[in-house]
Design a protein around this motif. Structure first.
Motif, PDB file in Angstrom:
ATOM      1  N   ASP A 223     -73.271  28.833 -93.469  1.00  0.00           N
ATOM      2  CA  ASP A 223     -73.597  29.050 -92.229  1.00  0.00           C
ATOM      3  C   ASP A 223     -73.197  30.046 -91.635  1.00  0.00           C
ATOM      4  O   ASP A 223     -73.441  31.023 -90.874  1.00  0.00           O
ATOM      5  CB  ASP A 223     -73.472  27.744 -91.381  1.00  0.00           C
ATOM      6  N   CYS A 224     -71.745  30.417 -91.950  1.00  0.00           N
ATOM      7  CA  CYS A 224     -70.814  31.317 -91.494  1.00  0.00           C
ATOM      8  C   CYS A 224     -71.332  32.817 -91.760  1.00  0.00           C
ATOM      9  O   CYS A 224     -71.360  33.785 -91.306  1.00  0.00           O
ATOM     10  CB  CYS A 224     -69.264  31.164 -91.721  1.00  0.00           C
ATOM     11  N   ASN A 225     -71.866  32.750 -93.107  1.00  0.00           N
ATOM     12  CA  ASN A 225     -72.100  34.211 -93.872  1.00  0.00           C
ATOM     13  C   ASN A 225     -73.379  34.483 -93.080  1.00  0.00           C
ATOM     14  O   ASN A 225     -73.603  35.778 -92.925  1.00  0.00           O
ATOM     15  CB  ASN A 225     -72.202  33.813 -95.429  1.00  0.00           C
ATOM     16  N   LEU A 226     -74.309  33.656 -93.128  1.00  0.00           N
ATOM     17  CA  LEU A 226     -75.781  33.946 -92.210  1.00  0.00           C
ATOM     18  C   LEU A 226     -75.527  34.519 -90.914  1.00  0.00           C
ATOM     19  O   LEU A 226     -76.061  35.403 -90.418  1.00  0.00           O
ATOM     20  CB  LEU A 226     -76.565  32.761 -92.598  1.00  0.00           C
ATOM     21  N   LYS A 227     -74.381  33.927 -90.173  1.00  0.00           N
ATOM     22  CA  LYS A 227     -74.021  34.096 -88.837  1.00  0.00           C
ATOM     23  C   LYS A 227     -73.642  35.594 -88.760  1.00  0.00           C
ATOM     24  O   LYS A 227     -73.869  36.308 -87.757  1.00  0.00           O
ATOM     25  CB  LYS A 227     -73.465  33.014 -88.293  1.00  0.00           C
ATOM     26  N   LYS A 228     -72.678  35.686 -89.813  1.00  0.00           N
ATOM     27  CA  LYS A 228     -72.048  37.135 -89.662  1.00  0.00           C
ATOM     28  C   LYS A 228     -72.824  38.046 -90.227  1.00  0.00           C
ATOM     29  O   LYS A 228     -72.927  39.344 -89.618  1.00  0.00           O
ATOM     30  CB  LYS A 228     -70.822  37.069 -90.922  1.00  0.00           C
ATOM     31  N   SER A 229     -73.850  37.963 -90.885  1.00  0.00           N
ATOM     32  CA  SER A 229     -74.995  38.753 -91.289  1.00  0.00           C
ATOM     33  C   SER A 229     -74.471  40.252 -91.784  1.00  0.00           C
ATOM     34  O   SER A 229     -73.612  40.033 -92.688  1.00  0.00           O
ATOM     35  CB  SER A 229     -75.912  39.061 -90.119  1.00  0.00           C
ATOM     36  N   ASP A 230     -75.003  41.216 -91.177  1.00  0.00           N
ATOM     37  CA  ASP A 230     -74.453  42.589 -91.784  1.00  0.00           C
ATOM     38  C   ASP A 230     -73.409  43.253 -91.115  1.00  0.00           C
ATOM     39  O   ASP A 230     -72.752  44.521 -91.217  1.00  0.00           O
ATOM     40  CB  ASP A 230     -75.547  43.523 -91.726  1.00  0.00           C
ATOM     41  N   SER A 231     -72.485  42.394 -90.266  1.00  0.00           N
ATOM     42  CA  SER A 231     -71.327  42.884 -89.621  1.00  0.00           C
ATOM     43  C   SER A 231     -70.174  43.072 -90.418  1.00  0.00           C
ATOM     44  O   SER A 231     -69.944  42.176 -91.417  1.00  0.00           O
ATOM     45  CB  SER A 231     -71.113  41.881 -88.370  1.00  0.00           C
TER      46      SER A 231
END
Length: 242
Positions: A223-231
């Motif tokens: 969940d956190c990785n997908l939320k972080k995306s390319d930032s």
């Protein structure tokens, strides 16, 4: 060791040190970098920093004419004793025939390499390994360090490649098996997840010039990785050591 860690941490990302640290980045990436090299970019930086600081201190002593508490020859002697068990200070083979400390320092390096082939670079590497270990635990430093390295690849982003198991283990152990953002414990799930379900994330994203290096990888939940995306970001919240 902590002296060099302090220098690295204090200089990284600071405007007044940009030009100095850029010397490392420009030299490091003159050729196409290896993806996830066993000797990390952080280790290379630590070696460069230690070598440079020793030389600059020797030059400062030569110009001031005063032997200070930070005496490069003395510090290197202590490091050789610590890491290699050799007390170089007891050797009578190294003679000083002049008053120029910088020349003395350069002759001392030659003496070390005659005593044992490659000893000077070897002991610099010994110190760098320990400094790297300490800095590797500090994700805030890693974010600033990788942002600086990213300048070389902003216009030519690295491609996503397979992350080796040894890199995953390093991030897993450093982050104590928990997502760096929400602190979800992933240790129980790790062995059950498929490779494509394990989220090892680039601290500085590849799209923003991030590099494929162990010092640029952190552990996150899906969940956190997908939320972080390319930032490009990390967390400075850490797990208890026990």
């Amino acid at each position: 060791m902590y002296y060099f860690c302090h220098l690295a941490n204090e200089s990284m990302g600071k405007f007044e040190y940009v030009t100095t640290n850029a010397e490392f980045t420009e030299r490091q990436f003159e050729i196409e970098p290896e993806e996830f090299p066993k000797v990390s970019v952080l280790r290379e930086y630590c070696s460069w920093l230690i070598d440079r600081v020793f030389y600059e201190q020797a030059d400062h002593i030569a110009n001031s004419g005063e032997i200070m508490e930070f005496n490069p020859i003395s510090w290197i002697n202590q490091a050789i004793l610590k890491y290699r068990g050799i007390d170089i200070s007891l050797s009578n083979d190294f003679k000083v025939d002049h008053e120029d400390y910088l020349e003395t320092y350069n002759e001392y390096i030659e003496f070390l390499n005659k005593y044992e082939d490659g000893m000077f670079n070897g002991v610099i590497n010994d110190i760098a390994i320990e400094v790297e270990y300490i800095l590797f635990q500090n994700r805030d430093f890693l974010l600033r360090f990788n942002n600086q390295q990213a300048v070389a690849f902003e216009d030519n982003p690295r491609k996503r490649v397979y992350i080796p198991e040894w890199v995953k283990r390093a991030a897993l152990f450093r982050d104590k098996g928990c997502c760096v953002f929400c602190k979800k414990d992933l240790t129980g799930l790790y062995s059950l997840l498929e490779d494509n379900e394990k989220h090892f994330d680039h601290i500085v994203s590849l799209n923003e010039g991030g590099i494929n290096d162990v010092c640029n990888i952190q552990l996150s939940c899906q969940d956190c990785n997908l939320k972080k995306s390319d930032s490009s970001k990390t967390s400075t919240l850490y797990q208890s050591a026990y």
